[in-house]
Design a protein around this motif. Structure first.
Motif, PDB file in Angstrom:
ATOM      1  N   MET A  30      47.211  27.518  36.659  1.00  0.00           N
ATOM      2  CA  MET A  30      46.168  28.091  37.376  1.00  0.00           C
ATOM      3  C   MET A  30      46.274  28.019  38.939  1.00  0.00           C
ATOM      4  O   MET A  30      47.018  27.248  39.470  1.00  0.00           O
ATOM      5  N   ASP A  31      46.501  29.232  39.246  1.00  0.00           N
ATOM      6  CA  ASP A  31      46.889  29.282  40.940  1.00  0.00           C
ATOM      7  C   ASP A  31      45.787  29.468  41.844  1.00  0.00           C
ATOM      8  O   ASP A  31      44.479  30.122  41.396  1.00  0.00           O
ATOM      9  N   ARG A  32      45.877  29.129  43.094  1.00  0.00           N
ATOM     10  CA  ARG A  32      44.959  29.275  43.757  1.00  0.00           C
ATOM     11  C   ARG A  32      45.291  30.643  44.666  1.00  0.00           C
ATOM     12  O   ARG A  32      46.332  30.605  45.361  1.00  0.00           O
ATOM     13  N   ILE A  33      44.113  31.191  45.146  1.00  0.00           N
ATOM     14  CA  ILE A  33      44.508  32.628  45.755  1.00  0.00           C
ATOM     15  C   ILE A  33      43.471  32.689  47.149  1.00  0.00           C
ATOM     16  O   ILE A  33      42.485  32.438  46.962  1.00  0.00           O
ATOM     17  N   SER A  34      44.231  32.441  48.404  1.00  0.00           N
ATOM     18  CA  SER A  34      43.393  32.496  49.586  1.00  0.00           C
ATOM     19  C   SER A  34      43.172  33.840  49.941  1.00  0.00           C
ATOM     20  O   SER A  34      44.188  34.730  50.120  1.00  0.00           O
ATOM     21  N   ALA A  69      36.643  37.653  42.051  1.00  0.00           N
ATOM     22  CA  ALA A  69      36.981  36.460  41.639  1.00  0.00           C
ATOM     23  C   ALA A  69      36.377  36.002  40.134  1.00  0.00           C
ATOM     24  O   ALA A  69      37.168  35.557  39.252  1.00  0.00           O
ATOM     25  N   ASN A  70      35.485  36.924  39.905  1.00  0.00           N
ATOM     26  CA  ASN A  70      34.693  36.787  38.520  1.00  0.00           C
ATOM     27  C   ASN A  70      35.658  37.238  37.546  1.00  0.00           C
ATOM     28  O   ASN A  70      35.988  36.776  36.301  1.00  0.00           O
ATOM     29  N   ARG A  71      36.053  38.625  37.958  1.00  0.00           N
ATOM     30  CA  ARG A  71      36.985  39.181  37.069  1.00  0.00           C
ATOM     31  C   ARG A  71      38.477  38.479  36.833  1.00  0.00           C
ATOM     32  O   ARG A  71      39.172  38.295  35.755  1.00  0.00           O
ATOM     33  N   MET A  72      38.916  37.621  37.870  1.00  0.00           N
ATOM     34  CA  MET A  72      40.185  37.120  37.818  1.00  0.00           C
ATOM     35  C   MET A  72      39.782  35.562  37.590  1.00  0.00           C
ATOM     36  O   MET A  72      40.194  34.667  38.344  1.00  0.00           O
ATOM     37  N   ASN A  73      39.018  35.168  36.505  1.00  0.00           N
ATOM     38  CA  ASN A  73      38.421  33.801  36.541  1.00  0.00           C
ATOM     39  C   ASN A  73      39.392  32.794  36.115  1.00  0.00           C
ATOM     40  O   ASN A  73      39.049  31.595  36.199  1.00  0.00           O
ATOM     41  N   MET A 114      39.441  44.988  45.018  1.00  0.00           N
ATOM     42  CA  MET A 114      39.634  45.504  43.429  1.00  0.00           C
ATOM     43  C   MET A 114      41.219  45.386  43.354  1.00  0.00           C
ATOM     44  O   MET A 114      41.873  44.951  42.256  1.00  0.00           O
ATOM     45  N   LEU A 115      42.030  45.497  44.335  1.00  0.00           N
ATOM     46  CA  LEU A 115      43.431  45.904  43.950  1.00  0.00           C
ATOM     47  C   LEU A 115      44.164  44.443  44.078  1.00  0.00           C
ATOM     48  O   LEU A 115      45.227  44.426  43.419  1.00  0.00           O
ATOM     49  N   ILE A 116      43.422  43.440  44.327  1.00  0.00           N
ATOM     50  CA  ILE A 116      44.076  42.324  44.506  1.00  0.00           C
ATOM     51  C   ILE A 116      44.478  41.750  43.074  1.00  0.00           C
ATOM     52  O   ILE A 116      45.643  40.871  42.966  1.00  0.00           O
ATOM     53  N   GLU A 117      43.616  42.203  42.022  1.00  0.00           N
ATOM     54  CA  GLU A 117      44.056  41.813  40.601  1.00  0.00           C
ATOM     55  C   GLU A 117      45.345  42.552  40.335  1.00  0.00           C
ATOM     56  O   GLU A 117      46.469  41.633  39.864  1.00  0.00           O
ATOM     57  N   GLU A 118      45.415  43.710  40.674  1.00  0.00           N
ATOM     58  CA  GLU A 118      46.865  44.341  40.315  1.00  0.00           C
ATOM     59  C   GLU A 118      47.956  43.700  41.348  1.00  0.00           C
ATOM     60  O   GLU A 118      49.212  43.719  40.488  1.00  0.00           O
ATOM     61  N   MET A 119      47.592  43.469  42.317  1.00  0.00           N
ATOM     62  CA  MET A 119      48.621  42.776  43.315  1.00  0.00           C
ATOM     63  C   MET A 119      49.175  41.501  42.734  1.00  0.00           C
ATOM     64  O   MET A 119      50.387  41.329  42.367  1.00  0.00           O
TER      65      MET A 119
END
Ligand code: UDP
Ligand code: MG
Length: 320
Positions: free
Chosen positions: A1-5, A28-32, A102-107
């Protein structure tokens, strides 16, 4: 599990913040599978931005915040957010939802699967922006890419997700006059660019005036190129050579024809021309000198007044 700031610089953003927070929660929910940390930075807002932070913090402990003692500018806010961030990956995102969260997930997925250290965004259009502003923005990118070794991407936004390694490198650049777009490029690493169309801000108004942007672009040029200094020297050499020729011509003319004094218009023109160029070159020198002056003072980049842990009393920002 990674932490994303997620680092969010905010200056008078009380209206936009609730929308932003909602979007961030969706991401955050999508990338739970990942842990999140929202680092809000209050850059000396005059509205209720800080109160909004506190309300968010009260119901969600993923929310952290730093509040400055005054407005230090977006660059300082980004820097403070990076310093406070603890994640394995750090993203920087505007508060006004011009950067689609929303782009964060793709990134993140790109950084996981491909060999990149950073995924950055650029906008392909500048719709909704004043025409003159777009024109000067384009000219600025052309100019700086011509005179600087650090290449800037036209339309690049600050919105990006980076690895901890890259963020730590950025934190090593402790200059007082910060120009992030240049700094991101200067530290290197592999950057993947993704494009999206310009989105207009969700609420509130832009914090940039035309002149604000103009001086910010000068900052970029002075910080990432010394070419203007070379151009100033070139002017000097050019005019020295011209003057040699002119001296020779005038001496010969006087010796052969014993030329009587004539033509003050031409003299005045020359005085104006040379005087103007001298002032221009002094101005260029002055720009570099003033930046050097500010850097040598080694002032802290920002001063914290309060964080989610309470009021700051003595802990001034860690200087060099
Ligand atoms: N911002 C800041 N300090 C400032 C000016 C702006 O922290 O002195 C923040 C602002 O709250 C926003 C981001 O920087 O989150 C981008 O500002 P803005 O949307 O006004 O710029 P634009 O998108 O028009 O370039
Ligand atoms: Mg904006």
């Amino acid at each position: 599990m990674d932490r994303i700031s997620l680092v969010i610089p905010c200056y008078n953003e009380e209206e936009a913040l609730p929308f932003l927070y909602e979007e961030l929660c969706k991401v955050a929910n999508r990338m739970n599978g990942q842990e999140f940390e929202f680092v809000f930075v209050n850059d000396g807002s005059k509205d209720r931005t800080l109160e909004v932070f506190k309300q968010l913090r009260a119901k969600d402990n993923r929310v952290r915040f730093i509040s400055f003692s005054r407005n230090f500018g977006k660059e300082a806010a980004i820097f403070a957010g990076f310093e406070a961030s603890t994640g394995d990956y750090v993203a920087m995102i505007d508060a006004d939802l011009q950067d689609p969260p929303m782009l964060i997930e793709e990134m993140y997925n790109t950084l996981q699967t491909e060999d990149y250290d950073c995924v950055a965004t650029r906008r392909t259009t500048r719709t909704g922006e004043p025409v003159i502003r777009s024109f000067f923005a384009r000219k600025f990118y052309q100019l700086i890419n011509n005179i600087s070794d650090t290449k800037l991407v036209d339309g690049a936004r600050d919105f990006r997700l980076m690895t901890r390694q890259m963020v730590d490198s950025i934190l090593e650049l402790r200059e007082y006059n910060r120009f992030s777009k240049g700094i991101f490029g200067w530290v290197g690493f592999n950057t993947k660019w993704i494009s999206y169309e310009n989105v207009e801000r969700v609420a509130g108004t832009t914090k940039w005036s035309f002149w604000g942007l103009f001086f910010y672009s000068l900052e970029g040029i002075v910080a990432f190129s010394t070419r203007p200094l070379a151009i100033a020297s070139l002017f000097g050499i050019l005019f020295f050579l011209i003057s040699l020729v002119m001296i020779a011509v005038i001496i010969t003319k006087t010796l052969i024809w014993d030329d009587p004094v004539q033509g003050w218009p031409s003299t005045v023109c020359v005085i104006f021309l040379i005087g103007g160029i001298q002032l221009l070159c002094m101005g260029i020198l002055g720009q570099y000198l003033s930046k050097t002056y500010l850097e040598t003072k080694r002032r802290p980049i920002y001063i914290v007044k309060e964080t989610e842990e309470g009021k700051e009393k003595d802990r001034r920002n860690r200087k060099n």
